[in-house]
Structures are given as C-alpha cells and as structure tokens.
Scaffold this motif. Structure first.
Motif, PDB file in Angstrom:
ATOM      1  N   HIS A 130     -30.210  12.437  36.785  1.00  0.00           N
ATOM      2  CA  HIS A 130     -28.755  12.652  36.821  1.00  0.00           C
ATOM      3  C   HIS A 130     -28.419  13.416  38.095  1.00  0.00           C
ATOM      4  CE1 HIS A 130     -28.211  11.443  32.595  1.00  0.00           C
ATOM      5  NE2 HIS A 130     -29.319  12.134  32.342  1.00  0.00           N
ATOM      6  N   LEU A 183     -24.134  27.461  32.275  1.00  0.00           N
ATOM      7  CA  LEU A 183     -24.796  26.281  31.706  1.00  0.00           C
ATOM      8  C   LEU A 183     -26.118  26.644  31.047  1.00  0.00           C
ATOM      9  CD1 LEU A 183     -24.033  23.809  34.614  1.00  0.00           C
ATOM     10  CD2 LEU A 183     -23.224  23.566  32.251  1.00  0.00           C
ATOM     11  N   ILE A 238     -30.581  17.935  35.182  1.00  0.00           N
ATOM     12  CA  ILE A 238     -29.658  17.350  36.143  1.00  0.00           C
ATOM     13  C   ILE A 238     -29.923  17.954  37.518  1.00  0.00           C
ATOM     14  CG2 ILE A 238     -27.877  19.083  35.611  1.00  0.00           C
ATOM     15  CD1 ILE A 238     -25.763  16.909  36.223  1.00  0.00           C
ATOM     16  N   PRO A 259     -30.380  22.997  34.725  1.00  0.00           N
ATOM     17  CA  PRO A 259     -30.089  22.248  35.958  1.00  0.00           C
ATOM     18  C   PRO A 259     -31.059  22.621  37.087  1.00  0.00           C
ATOM     19  CG  PRO A 259     -28.183  23.523  35.153  1.00  0.00           C
ATOM     20  CD  PRO A 259     -29.401  24.059  34.479  1.00  0.00           C
ATOM     21  N   LEU A 286     -25.280  15.357  40.425  1.00  0.00           N
ATOM     22  CA  LEU A 286     -23.943  15.913  40.669  1.00  0.00           C
ATOM     23  C   LEU A 286     -23.954  16.514  42.064  1.00  0.00           C
ATOM     24  CD1 LEU A 286     -21.096  16.989  39.781  1.00  0.00           C
ATOM     25  CD2 LEU A 286     -22.297  19.014  38.912  1.00  0.00           C
ATOM     26  N   THR A 318     -34.949  14.435  36.820  1.00  0.00           N
ATOM     27  CA  THR A 318     -33.711  14.678  36.080  1.00  0.00           C
ATOM     28  C   THR A 318     -32.934  13.403  35.765  1.00  0.00           C
ATOM     29  OG1 THR A 318     -32.320  14.949  38.056  1.00  0.00           O
ATOM     30  CG2 THR A 318     -33.534  16.897  37.272  1.00  0.00           C
ATOM     31  N   ILE A 360     -28.254  19.153  40.896  1.00  0.00           N
ATOM     32  CA  ILE A 360     -26.984  19.527  41.521  1.00  0.00           C
ATOM     33  C   ILE A 360     -27.252  19.773  43.004  1.00  0.00           C
ATOM     34  CG2 ILE A 360     -25.022  21.094  41.537  1.00  0.00           C
ATOM     35  CD1 ILE A 360     -25.624  21.832  38.662  1.00  0.00           C
ATOM     36  N   TYR A 373     -28.517  24.213  28.889  1.00  0.00           N
ATOM     37  CA  TYR A 373     -28.827  23.242  29.934  1.00  0.00           C
ATOM     38  C   TYR A 373     -29.842  23.840  30.924  1.00  0.00           C
ATOM     39  CZ  TYR A 373     -24.606  20.849  28.278  1.00  0.00           C
ATOM     40  OH  TYR A 373     -23.657  20.223  27.508  1.00  0.00           O
ATOM     41  N   VAL A 408     -20.977  18.861  34.490  1.00  0.00           N
ATOM     42  CA  VAL A 408     -22.334  18.750  33.947  1.00  0.00           C
ATOM     43  C   VAL A 408     -22.277  18.375  32.466  1.00  0.00           C
ATOM     44  CG1 VAL A 408     -24.429  20.038  33.386  1.00  0.00           C
ATOM     45  CG2 VAL A 408     -23.377  20.298  35.633  1.00  0.00           C
ATOM     46  N   GLN A 409     -21.408  19.028  31.723  1.00  0.00           N
ATOM     47  CA  GLN A 409     -21.276  18.710  30.298  1.00  0.00           C
ATOM     48  C   GLN A 409     -20.887  17.253  30.095  1.00  0.00           C
ATOM     49  OE1 GLN A 409     -18.294  21.636  29.379  1.00  0.00           O
ATOM     50  NE2 GLN A 409     -19.782  23.194  28.717  1.00  0.00           N
TER      51      GLN A 409
END
Length: 325
Positions: A255, A223, A204, A230, A257, A253, A206, A228, A319-320
């Motif tokens: 994704h 995380l 992900i 990130p 955030l 990624t 961020i 994870y 994130v989860q």
C-alpha cells in the motif's frame, strides 16, 4: 555528538568545504556582512573575505550566470537564493546553461554548482514567497535535486553537493531552520541519490519529504495508537528518485500513500505514482493515494494558508481509508 540548529548545520558544512577547498565560494544577496537571510553564512566573510563570500546586486539572472561561468572555469560556487522563489528570475540560466552545458559542449565543461536556499509555505509569507519550485526544476535534464529535512542530513547532503561535479538544487524549508538535532563531531557525507528509511513498518508505505516528514510523524503517532504499523520514507533525493527504496518497502506493505507540500498537478508525487504504476503495479493491493497542496497561489490569510497544506489529520484519515479498501 552535539545539538545544533539546521541553519548552523548548513553553515558548518559550508565553512568546512570552504576551508578545505579554496575553489569553493558563496554568492548571493546579503550573504556577506548581513550573514544571509537565515544566518547560514553568518560571519563567514570575516574568515574568508568579501571575494569568497560575495554580496551580489538584486539581479538573480546576472549572478546565476556569473556562478555558472565560474563553475565552467574550475570554481565551485554555492549560490544562496534569499528565497527560492526569486530564482525563477534565473530560470533561463539554470535550465539552458547549468543543466545543459555539460551535454551541449560534448562533455568539455562540467558545472559543479550548488543552488540553495529557503522555500516552501512559511507562516503568512504570501503567494510569491511560498513557492515550491521542486516541480518546476524536476523536468530540467542535467540537474540533481535534494530536499534536506533534519540538521543531520542537511550537513551531510550539503557537503556532498558541494563536492559533486553536477549542478545541484538544494531545497531547505523556511520553517525547519530552527530544528535542532545531534550532529557527529567527525566528518560525514550523505549520498545525493538515496532516500531515508525513517520508520520501519508493515501495513503501508508513506513517502514524503522536507517539512511534511514532521506532519507524517505526527500522524503516525496517532495511527500507531490505533493499531496501525506504517513505514515512513523520506525521499531526500527528488531527482533522481530513489525508486528502489520505495519498491523495497512496497514488497512488504503493498500500500502506498504519498504526502507532499508540492502542488498536486505535476508534483513530485505524480512522478512517483507514474514510476510505480509503470513498472511495479503488481505490488499494489490498493490504489495509490497522494496528499498534495491545492493548485492555487498560497493565501496570505493564516487560516486559508493552513487549509491549502496537508495536515496530520488528513494523513490519518487517508491511511484509515486506504487500509479499509
């Protein structure tokens, strides 16, 4: 290398640029004999005198106008806002003069101006001293906006800002001045239009900036323990946005955030989302999530103040949730 505080890094940058170029000068409330509200200009008046480190009256619109006029005539002013919230009193000068004059004059004037100072949510500073003005200034054509987050990038960014021929709004967070970091002894510069890849990852992206960088790092520690991986990007440049760095990360990624201290409505995250959705929507495997401060004046009460700002636990949960979709 040597460890110094963030406020000392800013002071070093200012000192080096004033020593190199006699057209650079500092002005603002209590920047001279008092040394600035956070000691960024401490003792500079001893070295450079009271004209190049100029204590001003409590009249933001007046001394901002004076700084813009000085920039038009070839000087390079560095304006310190004792608190960036006070610069709302000079909003007309910043927007209608600093941002527009290079264009409305047909290119006859340039405005090499830096406007810097503390902002953000501190510890019980109250609503009027807890403003996050990046969204206010983001819509003004002609401005560059950066937000430093470490002593290292603070020094390199400020040196670049002082040498830039455009007006630069330079945000410092009130709670980051006492951060310490290793600073090279040699001269260095950091570009005003590039984000920083803080951590490589695959799961992900961020995106964050300023003080929230450290809330994100705390969350990522948790995380990683949960399995994870990130990737973290510190925007640094809020205008122009370094959208290329975000997209490079998203291609890995898929994704996104965004974590900010700015208010949710009309904030920096809103602009990032708009640009990604407009041009790179196909890269996303899930909806973008943004975590922003609540759209209310910041309370003075410590517990209520904390509740208005995003905390590491909320980042972990986001994130989860995002990766479980």
């Amino acid at each position: 290398m040597g460890k110094i505080f963030l406020f000392d890094a800013l002071r070093e940058a200012t000192d080096e640029e004033m020593e190199r170029d006699t057209s650079v000068f500092v002005l603002g409330e209590d920047v001279g004999h008092y040394g600035g509200s956070y000691k960024v200009t401490k003792d500079l008046h001893i070295k450079y005198g009271d004209i190049r480190v100029l204590d001003t009256p409590i009249a933001e619109n007046s001394f901002m106008g004076m700084a813009i006029g000085a920039a038009m005539t070839g000087l390079r002013p560095v304006v310190e806002g004792m608190n960036m919230s006070f610069l709302l009193l000079a909003f007309n000068q910043i927007s209608n003069n600093a941002g527009m004059l290079p264009y409305t004059s047909g290119g006859n004037f340039r405005i090499p101006l830096v406007i810097r100072g503390p902002g953000g949510v501190g510890k019980q500073l109250g609503a009027e001293h807890s403003q996050r003005l990046e969204a206010y200034f983001q819509a003004i054509p002609g401005l560059k906006i950066v937000a430093c987050s470490t002593p290292y990038n603070a020094k390199g960014l400020l040196k670049s800002a002082i040498r830039d021929n455009n007006p630069v709004i330079f945000f410092e967070h009130v709670l980051l001045y006492n951060l310490q970091d290793d600073i090279p002894q040699h001269e260095y510069f950091i570009p005003l239009d590039k984000a920083e890849l803080v951590r490589c990852g695959t799961d992900i992206t961020i995106v964050t900036y300023s003080r929230m960088r450290y809330h994100v790092l705390q969350a990522v520690d948790i995380l990683v323990q949960q399995g994870y991986n990130p990737e973290i990007i510190d925007l640094i440049s809020l205008k122009p946005l370094d959208i290329d760095s975000i997209i490079t990360s998203l291609t890995k990624t898929n994704h996104l955030l965004i974590v900010e201290e700015c208010m949710r409505t009309g904030g920096i995250a809103a602009e990032v989302i708009a640009q990604v959705n407009d041009n790179y929507f196909d890269l996303l495997d899930s909806p973008i999530i943004r975590l922003s401060s609540q759209d209310i004046p910041t309370p003075y009460n410590g517990n209520l103040e904390k509740a208005t700002v995003i905390q590491p636990k909320q980042i972990v949960e986001a994130v989860q949730r995002l990766l479980s979709l």
